[in-house]
Write a protein that holds these residues in place. Sequence first.
Motif, short mmCIF file in Angstrom:
data_model
loop_
_atom_site.label_atom_id
_atom_site.label_comp_id
_atom_site.label_asym_id
_atom_site.label_seq_id
_atom_site.Cartn_x
_atom_site.Cartn_y
_atom_site.Cartn_z
N GLY A 260 45.93 9.69 11.84
CA GLY A 260 46.34 10.79 12.71
C GLY A 260 45.59 12.09 12.48
N ILE A 261 44.34 12.00 12.03
CA ILE A 261 43.58 13.23 11.77
C ILE A 261 42.82 13.67 13.02
N PRO A 262 43.10 14.86 13.51
CA PRO A 262 42.37 15.37 14.69
C PRO A 262 40.89 15.50 14.36
N HIS A 263 40.02 15.15 15.33
CA HIS A 263 38.59 15.28 15.08
C HIS A 263 37.87 15.75 16.34
N LEU A 264 36.80 16.51 16.11
CA LEU A 264 36.05 17.15 17.19
C LEU A 264 34.57 16.78 17.06
N TYR A 265 33.97 16.34 18.17
CA TYR A 265 32.56 15.97 18.15
C TYR A 265 31.70 17.14 18.65
N ALA A 266 30.52 17.30 18.03
CA ALA A 266 29.59 18.33 18.50
C ALA A 266 28.17 17.98 18.06
N GLY A 267 27.22 18.15 18.96
CA GLY A 267 25.84 17.87 18.57
C GLY A 267 24.87 18.06 19.72
N VAL A 268 23.62 17.78 19.43
CA VAL A 268 22.56 17.88 20.45
C VAL A 268 21.83 16.55 20.50
N ILE A 269 21.65 16.02 21.70
CA ILE A 269 20.85 14.82 21.87
C ILE A 269 19.79 15.09 22.93
N GLU A 270 18.56 14.75 22.61
CA GLU A 270 17.43 15.04 23.48
C GLU A 270 17.48 16.53 23.85
#
Length: 396
Positions: A260-270
């Motif tokens: 139940g751990i909240p998680h956030l995605y962030a990044g750069v592709i191409e």
Amino acid sequence: MHPMLKPALRRAWRGRNTVQFGVTRAHAVKLGPVDIATGSFLELLDGTRGLPLLREEARALDLPGPQVDTLVRRLADAGLIDDVRAGGPEADALRNRTDVLERQRPDLASLSVVHPEPGGGLRRLAARRSMRVQVRGAGRVGAAIAALLSGSGVGRVEVLDGGLAEPSDVAPGGLPATAVGERRDTAARQLVRRSAVGPAPRATETAGTAAAGTRGSGVPVLGDAANGGPGLSLVVVAPRDGLAVYAPDPRAAESWIASGIPHLYAGVIEATGVVGPLVLPGGTACAGCLELARADRDPQWPRMLAQWRSGRRNAVQACDLGLATAVAGLAAAHALAFLDGELPATTGARWEAALPLLDWRSEQIGAHLGCFCGAGGHTVGERTSVLDAAHDTMAG
Ligand SMILES: [Zn+2]
């Protein structure tokens, strides 16, 4: 109570008897009708006087006591009043740390604009000090996110990554040039320490709140505290390989979903920057939902994904520095909004901007019925209650 008109909101007269507090549409409030006596009284609301003294000084302006009480209540209901003494014991502790507070005044002012109740800003700023966030990835995006969270007052920011820092990891706000050749995780930890507004709170400082199961902001505290620290409030997934953000591997998120751990995605592709989704396990769409939905739309997607994931890539990854910094800033702001008790716009959604136009666009990501996370099994009503539960204690 020592009421103070929130100094962060600019004041202006709209015509003769209406005052507007704040400039922008998001937070501006109009107050009227306001006569001259009331206008003069507003000047007294600077946090130096308690209510008895305010009533006394208001008499000189021909404002009777009950009218003073009503006015202060109206201002407070409109979210315009701060109380320089409110916020609870954690806030009191922070008030004594003038070195920390001086640095965070702009952050505190911002929180006071966002959160209407008197003392709400300082309470949230103080709550950040006992939070623990893990950032996975120490490249241009991940390291900058970790630094931003640390500089914003999050008490424990851990960074995980492997290998040695390379020249291409270096970024203003991220790893410095002197880190090249050092272990990435070590260099990132030093960056976090340098960015911190003060020493991390001692274990005893956080023990009370950890036992209560929630932080001051109401964000659920999950995971165990085996190492003596508080559980994880959030994981930020910001790997150097942008594919792991654009098409995140559901298996990597299994343990966060399970615990139940909240998680956030962030990044750069191409040449595309990606922020989101913020996943509330069992409540909003996860990496698995994302992958299943993509395969529904494009039957060839799994085949291509397998090729992209298995291929060893030695080629330089495209990562525009300005875009990476924007992604890091936006991701950190979304993370902080969540830690402060809100559900920012990345909750169950993803924001993307591609060079060269850079117009941020969002896409709602629906929970998939076939996903192991179970978010798709909720009806709309149930899902709303899951969201509410995540922040139920926020107002408390
Ligand atoms: Zn899912």
